[in-house]
Design a protein around this motif. Structure first.
Motif, PDB file in Angstrom:
ATOM      1  N   ALA A   1       0.841  -1.198   0.000  1.00  0.00           N
ATOM      2  CA  ALA A   1       0.000   0.000   0.000  1.00  0.00           C
ATOM      3  C   ALA A   1       0.879   1.252   0.000  1.00  0.00           C
ATOM      4  CB  ALA A   1      -0.907   0.017   1.220  1.00  0.00           C
ATOM      5  N   GLN A   2       0.407   2.289  -0.648  1.00  0.00           N
ATOM      6  CA  GLN A   2       1.145   3.550  -0.659  1.00  0.00           C
ATOM      7  C   GLN A   2       1.127   4.166   0.734  1.00  0.00           C
ATOM      8  OE1 GLN A   2      -0.309   6.392  -3.496  1.00  0.00           O
ATOM      9  NE2 GLN A   2       1.082   8.012  -2.832  1.00  0.00           N
ATOM     10  N   LEU A   3       2.280   4.619   1.189  1.00  0.00           N
ATOM     11  CA  LEU A   3       2.374   5.229   2.506  1.00  0.00           C
ATOM     12  C   LEU A   3       1.987   6.700   2.433  1.00  0.00           C
ATOM     13  CD1 LEU A   3       5.685   3.712   3.964  1.00  0.00           C
ATOM     14  CD2 LEU A   3       3.317   3.040   4.447  1.00  0.00           C
ATOM     15  N   HIS A   4       1.228   7.138   3.426  1.00  0.00           N
ATOM     16  CA  HIS A   4       0.823   8.537   3.530  1.00  0.00           C
ATOM     17  C   HIS A   4       1.249   9.047   4.899  1.00  0.00           C
ATOM     18  CE1 HIS A   4      -1.780   8.468  -0.074  1.00  0.00           C
ATOM     19  NE2 HIS A   4      -1.958   7.200   0.264  1.00  0.00           N
ATOM     20  N   ASP A   5       1.706  10.286   4.960  1.00  0.00           N
ATOM     21  CA  ASP A   5       2.125  10.814   6.257  1.00  0.00           C
ATOM     22  C   ASP A   5       0.886  11.091   7.110  1.00  0.00           C
ATOM     23  OD1 ASP A   5       1.535  13.967   6.333  1.00  0.00           O
ATOM     24  OD2 ASP A   5       2.112  13.389   4.289  1.00  0.00           O
ATOM     25  N   PRO A   6       1.044  11.051   8.444  1.00  0.00           N
ATOM     26  CA  PRO A   6      -0.100  11.213   9.349  1.00  0.00           C
ATOM     27  C   PRO A   6      -0.895  12.498   9.125  1.00  0.00           C
ATOM     28  CG  PRO A   6       1.775  10.350  10.554  1.00  0.00           C
ATOM     29  CD  PRO A   6       2.275  10.685   9.186  1.00  0.00           C
ATOM     30  N   GLU A   7      -0.230  13.602   8.794  1.00  0.00           N
ATOM     31  CA  GLU A   7      -0.960  14.854   8.609  1.00  0.00           C
ATOM     32  C   GLU A   7      -1.858  14.805   7.379  1.00  0.00           C
ATOM     33  OE1 GLU A   7      -1.334  17.319  10.771  1.00  0.00           O
ATOM     34  OE2 GLU A   7      -0.213  15.926  12.038  1.00  0.00           O
ATOM     35  N   SER A   8      -1.458  14.078   6.350  1.00  0.00           N
ATOM     36  CA  SER A   8      -2.316  13.915   5.178  1.00  0.00           C
ATOM     37  C   SER A   8      -3.568  13.124   5.537  1.00  0.00           C
ATOM     38  CB  SER A   8      -1.555  13.208   4.055  1.00  0.00           C
ATOM     39  OG  SER A   8      -0.471  13.985   3.598  1.00  0.00           O
ATOM     40  N   VAL A   9      -3.385  12.095   6.372  1.00  0.00           N
ATOM     41  CA  VAL A   9      -4.530  11.304   6.823  1.00  0.00           C
ATOM     42  C   VAL A   9      -5.443  12.158   7.694  1.00  0.00           C
ATOM     43  CG1 VAL A   9      -5.248   9.288   8.163  1.00  0.00           C
ATOM     44  CG2 VAL A   9      -3.241   9.145   6.672  1.00  0.00           C
ATOM     45  N   ARG A  10      -4.862  12.964   8.566  1.00  0.00           N
ATOM     46  CA  ARG A  10      -5.651  13.856   9.424  1.00  0.00           C
ATOM     47  C   ARG A  10      -6.523  14.780   8.574  1.00  0.00           C
ATOM     48  NH1 ARG A  10      -4.864  15.285  14.419  1.00  0.00           N
ATOM     49  NH2 ARG A  10      -2.682  14.608  14.398  1.00  0.00           N
ATOM     50  N   ASP A  11      -5.914  15.365   7.543  1.00  0.00           N
ATOM     51  CA  ASP A  11      -6.663  16.278   6.675  1.00  0.00           C
ATOM     52  C   ASP A  11      -7.780  15.542   5.940  1.00  0.00           C
ATOM     53  OD1 ASP A  11      -5.008  18.333   7.464  1.00  0.00           O
ATOM     54  OD2 ASP A  11      -3.725  18.243   5.676  1.00  0.00           O
TER      55      ASP A  11
ATOM     56  N   VAL B   1      -1.281   7.889  13.985  1.00  0.00           N
ATOM     57  CA  VAL B   1      -0.002   7.182  14.001  1.00  0.00           C
ATOM     58  C   VAL B   1       0.009   6.105  12.922  1.00  0.00           C
ATOM     59  CG1 VAL B   1       0.402   7.594  16.459  1.00  0.00           C
ATOM     60  CG2 VAL B   1      -0.830   5.541  15.750  1.00  0.00           C
ATOM     61  N   LEU B   2       1.195   5.780  12.441  1.00  0.00           N
ATOM     62  CA  LEU B   2       1.370   4.671  11.515  1.00  0.00           C
ATOM     63  C   LEU B   2       1.689   3.415  12.313  1.00  0.00           C
ATOM     64  CD1 LEU B   2       3.593   6.394   8.786  1.00  0.00           C
ATOM     65  CD2 LEU B   2       1.090   6.302   8.920  1.00  0.00           C
ATOM     66  N   CYS B   3       1.198   2.266  11.850  1.00  0.00           N
ATOM     67  CA  CYS B   3       1.471   1.040  12.593  1.00  0.00           C
ATOM     68  C   CYS B   3       1.464  -0.159  11.655  1.00  0.00           C
ATOM     69  CB  CYS B   3       0.433   0.844  13.709  1.00  0.00           C
ATOM     70  SG  CYS B   3      -1.183   0.265  13.132  1.00  0.00           S
ATOM     71  N   ASP B   4       1.975  -1.261  12.179  1.00  0.00           N
ATOM     72  CA  ASP B   4       1.854  -2.567  11.546  1.00  0.00           C
ATOM     73  C   ASP B   4       1.110  -3.431  12.551  1.00  0.00           C
ATOM     74  OD1 ASP B   4       2.109  -5.161  10.595  1.00  0.00           O
ATOM     75  OD2 ASP B   4       4.139  -4.854   9.829  1.00  0.00           O
ATOM     76  N   ALA B   5      -0.163  -3.699  12.284  1.00  0.00           N
ATOM     77  CA  ALA B   5      -1.009  -4.402  13.250  1.00  0.00           C
ATOM     78  C   ALA B   5      -0.516  -5.806  13.558  1.00  0.00           C
ATOM     79  CB  ALA B   5      -2.445  -4.462  12.731  1.00  0.00           C
ATOM     80  N   ARG B   6       0.410  -6.326  12.766  1.00  0.00           N
ATOM     81  CA  ARG B   6       0.939  -7.680  12.996  1.00  0.00           C
ATOM     82  C   ARG B   6       2.044  -7.695  14.033  1.00  0.00           C
ATOM     83  NH1 ARG B   6       2.557  -8.434   6.825  1.00  0.00           N
ATOM     84  NH2 ARG B   6       3.492  -6.438   7.446  1.00  0.00           N
ATOM     85  N   GLN B   7       2.633  -6.526  14.296  1.00  0.00           N
ATOM     86  CA  GLN B   7       3.792  -6.440  15.172  1.00  0.00           C
ATOM     87  C   GLN B   7       3.401  -5.985  16.576  1.00  0.00           C
ATOM     88  OE1 GLN B   7       6.770  -7.499  14.194  1.00  0.00           O
ATOM     89  NE2 GLN B   7       5.899  -7.959  12.162  1.00  0.00           N
ATOM     90  N   ARG B   8       3.772  -6.750  17.585  1.00  0.00           N
ATOM     91  CA  ARG B   8       3.362  -6.477  18.960  1.00  0.00           C
ATOM     92  C   ARG B   8       3.773  -5.078  19.418  1.00  0.00           C
ATOM     93  NH1 ARG B   8       1.954  -8.647  23.879  1.00  0.00           N
ATOM     94  NH2 ARG B   8       3.032  -7.796  25.696  1.00  0.00           N
ATOM     95  N   GLU B   9       5.040  -4.713  19.216  1.00  0.00           N
ATOM     96  CA  GLU B   9       5.509  -3.422  19.711  1.00  0.00           C
ATOM     97  C   GLU B   9       4.818  -2.265  19.001  1.00  0.00           C
ATOM     98  OE1 GLU B   9       7.377  -2.673  22.370  1.00  0.00           O
ATOM     99  OE2 GLU B   9       7.187  -4.817  22.761  1.00  0.00           O
TER     100      GLU B   9
END
Length: 203
Positions: A148-158, A169-177
């Protein structure tokens, strides 16, 4: 009368940890079950059922064609963030026809995670609206799917028209940390909101 002197030291009983309830919400196939499973320290409770031919007309699988199961009630997990803080996680079902369960799951929730997939960002609008209308603090976590194309958090906020105070925040739901960092951001945001409600700014 003489009393024997005890050498036993008095010990203060350990305080019970604070238990907080968080919801994990978002559209169909966005990764809610994956996030709860990745971060839970207990075997998560899942209520997944196989997708059926009867459900195809009402379940939009565009973008998640490989998905074969769906949550029909909730996911449940638990994580201890500190010795004095335990989170109970309730993953909500993503399809519209199961939204009648959301009000029950939201009872007593401190805050929520709204998982977003930027390929289908419109799927999380309903969850954002739900928590905004009920005054439940939430953070938006963009699940970074492979390819998937990555988008910065502020673009998502807008794109979601979120207030500046809402964490994105950006995350990988598969990774515990990574999932754990998302939960921490929600707890911290909910604490700030609670403090501001106790001490509202005066004009």
């Amino acid at each position: 009368m003489a009393f024997a002197r005890s050498d036993r030291r008095r010990t203060t009983p350990a305080a019970e940890p604070v238990a907080l309830k968080l919801l994990v919400a978002g559209g169909f196939g966005v990764g809610k079950t994956t996030l709860v499973g990745a971060v839970s320290e207990i075997r998560p409770l899942r209520t997944e059922e196989a997708l059926s031919e009867m459900g195809r007309p009402v379940d939009d699988t565009a973008g998640v064609e490989a998905k074969t199961t769906t949550t029909v009630a909730m996911d449940f997990g638990r994580i201890t963030l500190r010795d004095d803080l335990v989170l109970y996680l309730f993953g909500t079902p993503g399809q519209d026809r199961f939204w009648f369960l959301w009000d029950e799951l939201a009872q007593g929730a401190l805050g929520a995670v709204v998982l977003a997939d930027t390929r289908r960002l419109e799927d999380c609008f309903a969850a954002v609206d739900y928590f905004e209308r009920r005054g439940i603090p939430f953070a938006v976590a963009v699940n970074c799917f492979d390819g998937a194309q990555l988008h910065d958090p502020e673009s998502v906020r807008d794109a979601l028209d979120l207030d500046q105070g809402v964490p994105v925040v950006l995350c990988d739901a598969r990774q515990r940390e990574s999932a754990k960092d998302v939960l921490i951001s929600v707890v911290e945001h909910a604490a700030r909101v609670a403090e501001s409600r106790k001490h509202p700014a005066t004009t």
